[in-house]
Design a protein around this motif. Structure first.
Motif, short mmCIF file in Angstrom:
data_model
loop_
_atom_site.label_atom_id
_atom_site.label_comp_id
_atom_site.label_asym_id
_atom_site.label_seq_id
_atom_site.Cartn_x
_atom_site.Cartn_y
_atom_site.Cartn_z
N THR A 111 -8.05 10.09 11.86
CA THR A 111 -6.65 9.83 11.52
C THR A 111 -6.16 8.65 12.35
OG1 THR A 111 -6.28 12.18 11.08
CG2 THR A 111 -4.33 10.80 11.34
N SER A 113 -3.05 6.16 13.59
CA SER A 113 -1.60 6.00 13.71
C SER A 113 -1.31 4.80 14.61
CB SER A 113 -0.95 7.26 14.29
OG SER A 113 -1.40 7.49 15.62
N ARG A 115 2.13 2.78 16.52
CA ARG A 115 3.56 2.75 16.81
C ARG A 115 3.90 1.40 17.42
NH1 ARG A 115 5.88 7.03 21.02
NH2 ARG A 115 4.63 5.70 22.38
N TRP A 123 -2.02 1.80 19.21
CA TRP A 123 -2.88 2.49 18.25
C TRP A 123 -3.42 3.78 18.83
CZ3 TRP A 123 -2.92 0.89 13.40
CH2 TRP A 123 -2.58 -0.43 13.12
N CYS A 124 -3.57 4.76 17.97
CA CYS A 124 -4.19 6.03 18.36
C CYS A 124 -5.09 6.48 17.21
CB CYS A 124 -3.13 7.09 18.66
SG CYS A 124 -3.84 8.69 19.14
N THR A 126 -7.37 9.66 16.05
CA THR A 126 -7.71 11.06 16.30
C THR A 126 -8.96 11.40 15.50
OG1 THR A 126 -5.37 11.61 16.61
CG2 THR A 126 -6.89 13.43 16.22
N ARG A 136 -9.28 11.88 21.06
CA ARG A 136 -8.25 10.87 20.81
C ARG A 136 -8.60 9.58 21.55
NH1 ARG A 136 -3.37 12.76 18.63
NH2 ARG A 136 -3.25 15.04 18.49
N GLY A 205 2.22 1.52 6.90
CA GLY A 205 2.16 2.88 7.43
C GLY A 205 2.16 3.97 6.37
N VAL A 221 2.46 9.67 4.48
CA VAL A 221 2.48 8.92 5.74
C VAL A 221 1.05 8.83 6.26
CG1 VAL A 221 3.36 8.83 8.10
CG2 VAL A 221 4.81 9.71 6.26
N ALA A 222 0.58 7.61 6.48
CA ALA A 222 -0.82 7.39 6.87
C ALA A 222 -1.16 8.06 8.20
CB ALA A 222 -1.11 5.89 6.95
N SER A 223 -0.23 8.05 9.15
CA SER A 223 -0.51 8.61 10.47
C SER A 223 -0.63 10.13 10.46
CB SER A 223 0.58 8.19 11.47
OG SER A 223 1.84 8.71 11.07
N ARG A 224 -0.23 10.76 9.35
CA ARG A 224 -0.34 12.21 9.23
C ARG A 224 -1.44 12.63 8.26
NH1 ARG A 224 6.16 13.57 8.62
NH2 ARG A 224 6.81 12.63 10.61
#
Length: 245
Positions: A111, A113, A115, A123-124, A126, A136, A205, A221-224
């Motif tokens: 995943t 994400s 910000r 960037w993160c 997961t 992570r 995003g 939402v891409a980050s989720r």
């Protein structure tokens, strides 16, 4: 970092957060000491009304302190940073909690994400293994975007063929909030046949199933959403170049 485990293959790239951490701490120490060293001079000269020395000393003191604060906020210095090693056959990460290593076939999903803070994106990535372990990758690792994209590419290359085979065998495949089958794509009870799908893209995003006029786009939402890139790739292969499977 050298990882002596043959199952990961040859090392390709190393992302050493320790070097970046040392540079950050060095700058913080230098700027902090410079700021503290100017405090007595500023106080003495301002008290004696020697403005042409006291005012510049005060401004420099404040400037050095502000620069140190800016670096601390931007880089978030840690006592111990991690080291990640990208191999031909997998990934290894060493840090305060020990070492974790996975072959590409052991990784189930990624995943992504990001910000934005000013002009910089934090960037993160997961990563979840088939055994349920979670890893992570964050900004304590230098060039984490390069590392994360490489990992996501390897995972996507392995899971898309499996999902594609399942879909072509008549089985629905669920990726995040979307379900893909031979007839179309569905999200939260809203269903689109492949003839209504114009494109599937990841932008700003969001994961968006773009439709032709008369149909409503499906979005997430891409980050989720784990494996957003794999979902887009799967849709493109199932629907085919003509827009139908």
């Amino acid at each position: 970092m050298a990882v002596p485990h043959d199952r990961l293959g040859e090392p390709v790239l190393t992302f050493d957060g320790r070097a970046a951490g040392r540079r950050t701490w060095a700058w913080l120490c230098l700027l902090g000491l410079a700021s503290l060293a100017l405090v007595p001079a500023a106080v003495v000269y301002l008290r004696d009304r020697v403005w042409w020395v006291g005012v510049p000393a005060l401004l420099l003191c404040m400037g050095y302190a502000a620069a140190a604060g800016w670096i601390a906020g931007r880089d978030r210095p840690r006592v111990r940073n991690r080291v990640a090693s990208l191999h031909t056959g997998g990934l290894a990460v060493t840090g305060p909690d020990g070492e974790a290593e996975y072959t590409w076939d052991e990784l189930a999903s990624v995943t992504v994400s990001g910000r934005r803070r000013g002009s910089r994106v934090r960037w993160c990535f997961t990563i979840v293994s088939y055994g349920g372990a979670e890893l992570r990758l964050g900004d304590d690792i230098p060039d984490v975007q390069v590392l994360g994209v490489a990992v996501a590419k390897e995972v996507t290359a392995r899971i898309v063929p499996r999902h594609l085979a399942a879909v072509r065998a008549g089985e629905p495949v669920r990726l995040g909030p979307f379900t893909v089958d031979l007839d179309g794509v569905e999200k939260d009870g809203e269903r689109l046949p492949w003839k209504a799908v114009q494109d599937v893209a990841i932008e700003n995003g969001m994961v968006t199933v773009h439709t032709y006029a008369g149909w409503t786009d499906l979005m997430a939402v891409a980050s989720r959403m784990p494996d957003a890139a794999a979902f887009a790739a799967l849709c493109h292969q199932v629907r085919g170049p003509s827009g139908s499977s």
